[in-house]
Design a protein around this motif. Sequence first.
Motif, PDB file in Angstrom:
ATOM      1  N   ILE A  21       0.836  -1.211   0.000  1.00  0.00           N
ATOM      2  CA  ILE A  21       0.000   0.000   0.000  1.00  0.00           C
ATOM      3  C   ILE A  21       0.866   1.256   0.000  1.00  0.00           C
ATOM      4  CG2 ILE A  21      -1.647   1.344   1.373  1.00  0.00           C
ATOM      5  CD1 ILE A  21      -2.838  -1.327   2.327  1.00  0.00           C
ATOM      6  N   VAL A  22       1.923   1.249   0.806  1.00  0.00           N
ATOM      7  CA  VAL A  22       2.828   2.401   0.875  1.00  0.00           C
ATOM      8  C   VAL A  22       3.529   2.616  -0.468  1.00  0.00           C
ATOM      9  CG1 VAL A  22       4.970   3.265   1.905  1.00  0.00           C
ATOM     10  CG2 VAL A  22       3.196   2.274   3.360  1.00  0.00           C
ATOM     11  N   MET A  23       4.058   1.540  -1.039  1.00  0.00           N
ATOM     12  CA  MET A  23       4.758   1.644  -2.317  1.00  0.00           C
ATOM     13  C   MET A  23       3.852   2.178  -3.416  1.00  0.00           C
ATOM     14  SD  MET A  23       7.355  -1.579  -2.791  1.00  0.00           S
ATOM     15  CE  MET A  23       6.177  -2.857  -2.342  1.00  0.00           C
ATOM     16  N   VAL A  24       2.678   1.565  -3.550  1.00  0.00           N
ATOM     17  CA  VAL A  24       1.744   1.960  -4.600  1.00  0.00           C
ATOM     18  C   VAL A  24       1.208   3.367  -4.348  1.00  0.00           C
ATOM     19  CG1 VAL A  24      -0.488   1.443  -5.668  1.00  0.00           C
ATOM     20  CG2 VAL A  24       1.105  -0.415  -5.138  1.00  0.00           C
ATOM     21  N   GLY A  25       0.877   3.675  -3.090  1.00  0.00           N
ATOM     22  CA  GLY A  25       0.318   4.985  -2.763  1.00  0.00           C
ATOM     23  C   GLY A  25       1.288   6.120  -3.021  1.00  0.00           C
ATOM     24  N   ILE A  26       2.492   6.005  -2.484  1.00  0.00           N
ATOM     25  CA  ILE A  26       3.475   7.089  -2.634  1.00  0.00           C
ATOM     26  C   ILE A  26       3.919   7.241  -4.081  1.00  0.00           C
ATOM     27  CG2 ILE A  26       5.797   7.879  -2.009  1.00  0.00           C
ATOM     28  CD1 ILE A  26       5.410   6.628   0.724  1.00  0.00           C
ATOM     29  N   SER A  27       4.265   6.132  -4.731  1.00  0.00           N
ATOM     30  CA  SER A  27       4.726   6.217  -6.122  1.00  0.00           C
ATOM     31  C   SER A  27       3.598   6.684  -7.045  1.00  0.00           C
ATOM     32  CB  SER A  27       5.265   4.865  -6.592  1.00  0.00           C
ATOM     33  OG  SER A  27       4.284   3.859  -6.507  1.00  0.00           O
ATOM     34  N   GLY A  28       2.353   6.285  -6.741  1.00  0.00           N
ATOM     35  CA  GLY A  28       1.228   6.736  -7.551  1.00  0.00           C
ATOM     36  C   GLY A  28       1.006   8.234  -7.432  1.00  0.00           C
ATOM     37  N   LEU A  29       1.110   8.753  -6.208  1.00  0.00           N
ATOM     38  CA  LEU A  29       0.941  10.192  -6.007  1.00  0.00           C
ATOM     39  C   LEU A  29       2.067  10.983  -6.671  1.00  0.00           C
ATOM     40  CD1 LEU A  29      -0.228  10.255  -2.267  1.00  0.00           C
ATOM     41  CD2 LEU A  29      -1.603  10.692  -4.311  1.00  0.00           C
ATOM     42  N   VAL A  97      10.124   2.654  -4.226  1.00  0.00           N
ATOM     43  CA  VAL A  97       9.304   3.804  -4.609  1.00  0.00           C
ATOM     44  C   VAL A  97       9.945   4.581  -5.759  1.00  0.00           C
ATOM     45  CG1 VAL A  97       8.474   6.068  -3.826  1.00  0.00           C
ATOM     46  CG2 VAL A  97       8.159   4.047  -2.387  1.00  0.00           C
ATOM     47  N   VAL A  98      11.277   4.634  -5.804  1.00  0.00           N
ATOM     48  CA  VAL A  98      11.968   5.417  -6.833  1.00  0.00           C
ATOM     49  C   VAL A  98      11.672   4.899  -8.239  1.00  0.00           C
ATOM     50  CG1 VAL A  98      14.203   6.232  -7.679  1.00  0.00           C
ATOM     51  CG2 VAL A  98      13.766   6.112  -5.216  1.00  0.00           C
ATOM     52  N   PRO A  99      11.972   3.628  -8.559  1.00  0.00           N
ATOM     53  CA  PRO A  99      11.658   3.154  -9.908  1.00  0.00           C
ATOM     54  C   PRO A  99      10.165   3.116 -10.195  1.00  0.00           C
ATOM     55  CG  PRO A  99      12.382   1.336  -8.513  1.00  0.00           C
ATOM     56  CD  PRO A  99      12.664   2.590  -7.761  1.00  0.00           C
ATOM     57  N   LEU A 100       9.354   2.854  -9.174  1.00  0.00           N
ATOM     58  CA  LEU A 100       7.906   2.846  -9.388  1.00  0.00           C
ATOM     59  C   LEU A 100       7.408   4.235  -9.795  1.00  0.00           C
ATOM     60  CD1 LEU A 100       6.685   0.624  -6.393  1.00  0.00           C
ATOM     61  CD2 LEU A 100       6.501   0.075  -8.822  1.00  0.00           C
ATOM     62  N   SER A 101       7.931   5.270  -9.157  1.00  0.00           N
ATOM     63  CA  SER A 101       7.534   6.644  -9.491  1.00  0.00           C
ATOM     64  C   SER A 101       7.979   7.010 -10.897  1.00  0.00           C
ATOM     65  CB  SER A 101       8.142   7.624  -8.487  1.00  0.00           C
ATOM     66  OG  SER A 101       7.694   7.344  -7.169  1.00  0.00           O
ATOM     67  N   SER A 160      -1.678  -0.676 -12.378  1.00  0.00           N
ATOM     68  CA  SER A 160      -0.426  -1.133 -12.991  1.00  0.00           C
ATOM     69  C   SER A 160       0.710  -1.136 -11.981  1.00  0.00           C
ATOM     70  CB  SER A 160      -0.070  -0.241 -14.179  1.00  0.00           C
ATOM     71  OG  SER A 160      -1.059  -0.295 -15.182  1.00  0.00           O
ATOM     72  N   LEU A 161       0.739  -0.128 -11.122  1.00  0.00           N
ATOM     73  CA  LEU A 161       1.785  -0.048 -10.108  1.00  0.00           C
ATOM     74  C   LEU A 161       1.701  -1.206  -9.123  1.00  0.00           C
ATOM     75  CD1 LEU A 161       1.871   3.784  -9.316  1.00  0.00           C
ATOM     76  CD2 LEU A 161       3.710   2.413 -10.304  1.00  0.00           C
ATOM     77  N   THR A 162       0.500  -1.717  -8.898  1.00  0.00           N
ATOM     78  CA  THR A 162       0.359  -2.871  -8.011  1.00  0.00           C
ATOM     79  C   THR A 162       1.117  -4.068  -8.580  1.00  0.00           C
ATOM     80  OG1 THR A 162      -1.828  -2.096  -7.298  1.00  0.00           O
ATOM     81  CG2 THR A 162      -1.282  -4.402  -6.874  1.00  0.00           C
ATOM     82  N   GLY A 163       0.972  -4.273  -9.895  1.00  0.00           N
ATOM     83  CA  GLY A 163       1.723  -5.348 -10.543  1.00  0.00           C
ATOM     84  C   GLY A 163       3.212  -5.093 -10.520  1.00  0.00           C
ATOM     85  N   TYR A 164       3.610  -3.839 -10.762  1.00  0.00           N
ATOM     86  CA  TYR A 164       5.027  -3.486 -10.725  1.00  0.00           C
ATOM     87  C   TYR A 164       5.610  -3.685  -9.328  1.00  0.00           C
ATOM     88  CZ  TYR A 164       4.583  -1.227 -15.313  1.00  0.00           C
ATOM     89  OH  TYR A 164       4.382  -0.971 -16.639  1.00  0.00           O
TER      90      TYR A 164
END
Length: 221
Positions: A21-29, A97-101, A160-164
């Motif tokens: 949740i943290v990874m997807v939330g922060i990188s998504g924002l 979070v860096v590559p996800l963003s 998509s970020l959830t899969g990533y």
Amino acid sequence: MFDVFTGPMLELFATSLWETIVMVGISGLIGAAVGVPLGVYLHLTDTGGVLENRPANRIVGAIVNAVRSTPFIILLVAIIPLTRLLTGSSIGTAAAVVPLSIAAAPFVARLVETSLREVDRGLVEAAQAMGATTRQIVWKVLLPEALPGIVAGVTISFVSLTGYSAMAGAIGGGGLGDLGIRYGYQRFLPEVMLAVVIVLILFVQALQSGGDWLVRRLSHK
């Protein structure tokens, strides 16, 4: 078969879900914060745009396409030096979070650009005829009219970020992906892998349902 789901394992599941949740939330924002202005810029500088600038549009568009076309697993490895510079580590939730963003921003940009193209050109021309500035056209015409489409695009990005994020578990990124690989694959516990998949499906369903509800509300307005 499910004797493995003891207290410690359930605790590990809860921790992994929170990391996801943290990874997807922060990188998504972060991706939305960068991608939305980028998408607006691509639209404005496109042929026939308010700030038409084909050379700039092509350069920025080429960069966006280059990042989008890079497989995420390669991007994860390629920017490890940058990740380590920004977070002090190349593994863990913060590092992921860096590559996800970086992966999310150009994806959001193209979706926003597509949504803005759907705005009636006549509305923009009418605003220009009344002397509206570029800022006013963006904030009072383009974004309000395209908002449902933009929200739908951002929702797709979160999914998509959830899969990533699960893929980031392959290199120690944490979250449910890491849990599935370490316990489901490396320790031969298929029930853990199955549970991870089910939780991810439910998580994606919740994201999509929430996004669809918000799009419907905005469309009605």
